[in-house]
Design a protein around this motif. Sequence first.
Motif, PDB file in Angstrom:
ATOM      1  N   LYS A 100      13.375   4.736  -1.304  1.00  0.00           N
ATOM      2  CA  LYS A 100      13.402   3.284  -1.524  1.00  0.00           C
ATOM      3  C   LYS A 100      12.579   2.564  -0.455  1.00  0.00           C
ATOM      4  CE  LYS A 100      16.531  -0.615  -2.068  1.00  0.00           C
ATOM      5  NZ  LYS A 100      17.918  -1.082  -2.008  1.00  0.00           N
ATOM      6  N   ALA A 101      12.698   2.980   0.794  1.00  0.00           N
ATOM      7  CA  ALA A 101      11.937   2.360   1.888  1.00  0.00           C
ATOM      8  C   ALA A 101      10.435   2.476   1.664  1.00  0.00           C
ATOM      9  CB  ALA A 101      12.316   2.993   3.223  1.00  0.00           C
ATOM     10  N   LEU A 102      10.036   3.553   0.990  1.00  0.00           N
ATOM     11  CA  LEU A 102       8.613   3.749   0.708  1.00  0.00           C
ATOM     12  C   LEU A 102       8.213   3.202  -0.666  1.00  0.00           C
ATOM     13  CD1 LEU A 102       8.160   7.366   2.121  1.00  0.00           C
ATOM     14  CD2 LEU A 102       7.525   5.200   3.198  1.00  0.00           C
ATOM     15  N   GLY A 103       9.172   2.568  -1.368  1.00  0.00           N
ATOM     16  CA  GLY A 103       8.891   1.973  -2.667  1.00  0.00           C
ATOM     17  C   GLY A 103       8.755   2.998  -3.781  1.00  0.00           C
ATOM     18  N   LEU A 104       9.430   4.130  -3.640  1.00  0.00           N
ATOM     19  CA  LEU A 104       9.324   5.218  -4.614  1.00  0.00           C
ATOM     20  C   LEU A 104      10.656   5.456  -5.314  1.00  0.00           C
ATOM     21  CD1 LEU A 104       7.319   7.678  -2.350  1.00  0.00           C
ATOM     22  CD2 LEU A 104       6.414   6.322  -4.259  1.00  0.00           C
ATOM     23  N   SER A 105      10.584   6.123  -6.467  1.00  0.00           N
ATOM     24  CA  SER A 105      11.798   6.481  -7.199  1.00  0.00           C
ATOM     25  C   SER A 105      12.082   7.956  -7.008  1.00  0.00           C
ATOM     26  CB  SER A 105      11.635   6.150  -8.683  1.00  0.00           C
ATOM     27  OG  SER A 105      10.585   6.919  -9.223  1.00  0.00           O
ATOM     28  N   GLU A 106      13.212   8.432  -7.553  1.00  0.00           N
ATOM     29  CA  GLU A 106      13.654   9.818  -7.355  1.00  0.00           C
ATOM     30  C   GLU A 106      12.685  10.861  -7.889  1.00  0.00           C
ATOM     31  OE1 GLU A 106      17.676  11.095  -7.929  1.00  0.00           O
ATOM     32  OE2 GLU A 106      18.417   9.083  -7.486  1.00  0.00           O
ATOM     33  N   GLY A 107      11.856  10.542  -8.821  1.00  0.00           N
ATOM     34  CA  GLY A 107      10.936  11.516  -9.390  1.00  0.00           C
ATOM     35  C   GLY A 107       9.643  11.697  -8.601  1.00  0.00           C
ATOM     36  N   ALA A 108       9.540  11.054  -7.455  1.00  0.00           N
ATOM     37  CA  ALA A 108       8.304  11.091  -6.668  1.00  0.00           C
ATOM     38  C   ALA A 108       8.018  12.496  -6.139  1.00  0.00           C
ATOM     39  CB  ALA A 108       8.402  10.120  -5.501  1.00  0.00           C
ATOM     40  N   SER A 109       6.744  12.793  -5.980  1.00  0.00           N
ATOM     41  CA  SER A 109       6.325  14.076  -5.420  1.00  0.00           C
ATOM     42  C   SER A 109       6.029  13.900  -3.927  1.00  0.00           C
ATOM     43  CB  SER A 109       5.064  14.569  -6.127  1.00  0.00           C
ATOM     44  OG  SER A 109       3.967  13.737  -5.787  1.00  0.00           O
ATOM     45  N   LEU A 110       5.824  15.004  -3.249  1.00  0.00           N
ATOM     46  CA  LEU A 110       5.455  14.952  -1.837  1.00  0.00           C
ATOM     47  C   LEU A 110       4.128  14.221  -1.666  1.00  0.00           C
ATOM     48  CD1 LEU A 110       6.052  15.726   1.080  1.00  0.00           C
ATOM     49  CD2 LEU A 110       4.977  17.936   0.643  1.00  0.00           C
ATOM     50  N   ASN A 111       3.212  14.407  -2.591  1.00  0.00           N
ATOM     51  CA  ASN A 111       1.932  13.711  -2.552  1.00  0.00           C
ATOM     52  C   ASN A 111       2.137  12.196  -2.696  1.00  0.00           C
ATOM     53  OD1 ASN A 111      -0.887  13.824  -2.266  1.00  0.00           O
ATOM     54  ND2 ASN A 111      -1.148  13.591  -4.484  1.00  0.00           N
ATOM     55  N   ASP A 112       3.070  11.792  -3.567  1.00  0.00           N
ATOM     56  CA  ASP A 112       3.398  10.369  -3.731  1.00  0.00           C
ATOM     57  C   ASP A 112       3.933   9.793  -2.422  1.00  0.00           C
ATOM     58  OD1 ASP A 112       2.732  10.480  -6.455  1.00  0.00           O
ATOM     59  OD2 ASP A 112       4.819  10.851  -7.066  1.00  0.00           O
ATOM     60  N   VAL A 113       4.772  10.559  -1.736  1.00  0.00           N
ATOM     61  CA  VAL A 113       5.332  10.119  -0.448  1.00  0.00           C
ATOM     62  C   VAL A 113       4.213   9.889   0.553  1.00  0.00           C
ATOM     63  CG1 VAL A 113       6.744  10.847   1.525  1.00  0.00           C
ATOM     64  CG2 VAL A 113       7.586  11.206  -0.799  1.00  0.00           C
ATOM     65  N   LYS A 114       3.304  10.834   0.643  1.00  0.00           N
ATOM     66  CA  LYS A 114       2.195  10.721   1.604  1.00  0.00           C
ATOM     67  C   LYS A 114       1.321   9.516   1.307  1.00  0.00           C
ATOM     68  CE  LYS A 114       2.069  15.665   2.606  1.00  0.00           C
ATOM     69  NZ  LYS A 114       1.320  16.922   2.487  1.00  0.00           N
ATOM     70  N   LYS A 115       1.014   9.295   0.036  1.00  0.00           N
ATOM     71  CA  LYS A 115       0.173   8.154  -0.355  1.00  0.00           C
ATOM     72  C   LYS A 115       0.880   6.826  -0.063  1.00  0.00           C
ATOM     73  CE  LYS A 115      -2.494  10.397  -4.007  1.00  0.00           C
ATOM     74  NZ  LYS A 115      -2.737  10.464  -5.455  1.00  0.00           N
ATOM     75  N   ALA A 116       2.155   6.742  -0.433  1.00  0.00           N
ATOM     76  CA  ALA A 116       2.906   5.503  -0.206  1.00  0.00           C
ATOM     77  C   ALA A 116       3.004   5.207   1.292  1.00  0.00           C
ATOM     78  CB  ALA A 116       4.301   5.614  -0.820  1.00  0.00           C
ATOM     79  N   TYR A 117       3.269   6.235   2.079  1.00  0.00           N
ATOM     80  CA  TYR A 117       3.368   6.052   3.526  1.00  0.00           C
ATOM     81  C   TYR A 117       2.046   5.535   4.091  1.00  0.00           C
ATOM     82  CZ  TYR A 117       3.834   7.076   8.486  1.00  0.00           C
ATOM     83  OH  TYR A 117       3.840   6.979   9.851  1.00  0.00           O
ATOM     84  N   GLN A 118       0.948   6.164   3.727  1.00  0.00           N
ATOM     85  CA  GLN A 118      -0.366   5.731   4.234  1.00  0.00           C
ATOM     86  C   GLN A 118      -0.641   4.270   3.866  1.00  0.00           C
ATOM     87  OE1 GLN A 118      -2.627   6.801   6.273  1.00  0.00           O
ATOM     88  NE2 GLN A 118      -1.502   8.686   6.676  1.00  0.00           N
TER      89      GLN A 118
ATOM     90  N   GLN B  96       8.764   1.041  11.794  1.00  0.00           N
ATOM     91  CA  GLN B  96       9.750   2.042  12.212  1.00  0.00           C
ATOM     92  C   GLN B  96      10.523   2.600  11.011  1.00  0.00           C
ATOM     93  OE1 GLN B  96      12.074  -0.058  15.128  1.00  0.00           O
ATOM     94  NE2 GLN B  96      10.738   0.546  16.827  1.00  0.00           N
ATOM     95  N   ILE B  97      10.897   1.728  10.098  1.00  0.00           N
ATOM     96  CA  ILE B  97      11.657   2.146   8.917  1.00  0.00           C
ATOM     97  C   ILE B  97      10.825   3.088   8.053  1.00  0.00           C
ATOM     98  CG2 ILE B  97      12.634   1.340   6.716  1.00  0.00           C
ATOM     99  CD1 ILE B  97      13.566  -1.195   8.307  1.00  0.00           C
ATOM    100  N   ILE B  98       9.580   2.726   7.775  1.00  0.00           N
ATOM    101  CA  ILE B  98       8.769   3.579   6.898  1.00  0.00           C
ATOM    102  C   ILE B  98       8.371   4.882   7.599  1.00  0.00           C
ATOM    103  CG2 ILE B  98       7.974   1.701   5.424  1.00  0.00           C
ATOM    104  CD1 ILE B  98       5.296   1.747   6.924  1.00  0.00           C
ATOM    105  N   THR B  99       8.181   4.828   8.912  1.00  0.00           N
ATOM    106  CA  THR B  99       7.847   6.043   9.651  1.00  0.00           C
ATOM    107  C   THR B  99       9.022   7.011   9.644  1.00  0.00           C
ATOM    108  OG1 THR B  99       6.241   4.885  11.017  1.00  0.00           O
ATOM    109  CG2 THR B  99       7.112   6.952  11.895  1.00  0.00           C
ATOM    110  N   GLU B 100      10.226   6.505   9.855  1.00  0.00           N
ATOM    111  CA  GLU B 100      11.411   7.367   9.822  1.00  0.00           C
ATOM    112  C   GLU B 100      11.656   7.897   8.407  1.00  0.00           C
ATOM    113  OE1 GLU B 100      14.629   9.675  10.537  1.00  0.00           O
ATOM    114  OE2 GLU B 100      13.113   8.948  11.930  1.00  0.00           O
ATOM    115  N   ALA B 101      11.440   7.076   7.393  1.00  0.00           N
ATOM    116  CA  ALA B 101      11.608   7.523   6.008  1.00  0.00           C
ATOM    117  C   ALA B 101      10.618   8.652   5.699  1.00  0.00           C
ATOM    118  CB  ALA B 101      11.397   6.356   5.036  1.00  0.00           C
ATOM    119  N   ASN B 102       9.381   8.479   6.122  1.00  0.00           N
ATOM    120  CA  ASN B 102       8.374   9.517   5.904  1.00  0.00           C
ATOM    121  C   ASN B 102       8.730  10.796   6.655  1.00  0.00           C
ATOM    122  OD1 ASN B 102       5.609  10.386   4.993  1.00  0.00           O
ATOM    123  ND2 ASN B 102       5.373  10.554   7.206  1.00  0.00           N
ATOM    124  N   ARG B 103       9.146  10.665   7.897  1.00  0.00           N
ATOM    125  CA  ARG B 103       9.524  11.833   8.691  1.00  0.00           C
ATOM    126  C   ARG B 103      10.664  12.588   8.024  1.00  0.00           C
ATOM    127  NH1 ARG B 103      12.984  14.106  11.053  1.00  0.00           N
ATOM    128  NH2 ARG B 103      14.452  12.409  10.907  1.00  0.00           N
TER     129      ARG B 103
END
Length: 139
Positions: A78-96, A119-126
């Motif tokens: 949620k912090a990265l604006g993604l839903s449960e079906g997101a992939s690891l690639n989606d996480v990386k793109k959203a974080y960037q 800080q929130i998005i960095t911790e979510a990505n980590r």
Amino acid sequence: MNNGFSEWLHTLRPWMIQQIEKKGFSPEEAQAVADDLIKQSGGNVEHLHQSVRKIRPRGAPPKLSAEQMKHRNQQSLKALGLSEGASLNDVKKAYQSLVLKNHPDKNPENNKESEKIFQIITEANRHLTEDSDLFKSQR
């Protein structure tokens, strides 16, 4: 302890101490932990290797229960604006994308808020890329 195990201890104990120190323990703590593991091992060398590998680094967050992990995963997505079906690639793109948008250096007029979001998005990505069980097969 059997004689073969005693022979192993001459090389195994220093290795154990070294590995435990790498996890942030002082030399004295590492020696005490190694000695305790040796006592508990019952002479099983493979058990000692596994026990040393399982030691969590000093300061590492505690293991989460399955329910806590699920909740933490949902919060991080949620912090990265993604839903449960997101992939690891989606996480990386959203974080960037969010880093570029919310980095405190890029938002000097709203630095405090940007720092908080960053800080929130960095911790979510980590969490999602290192701790989460969601993407274990994709790492």
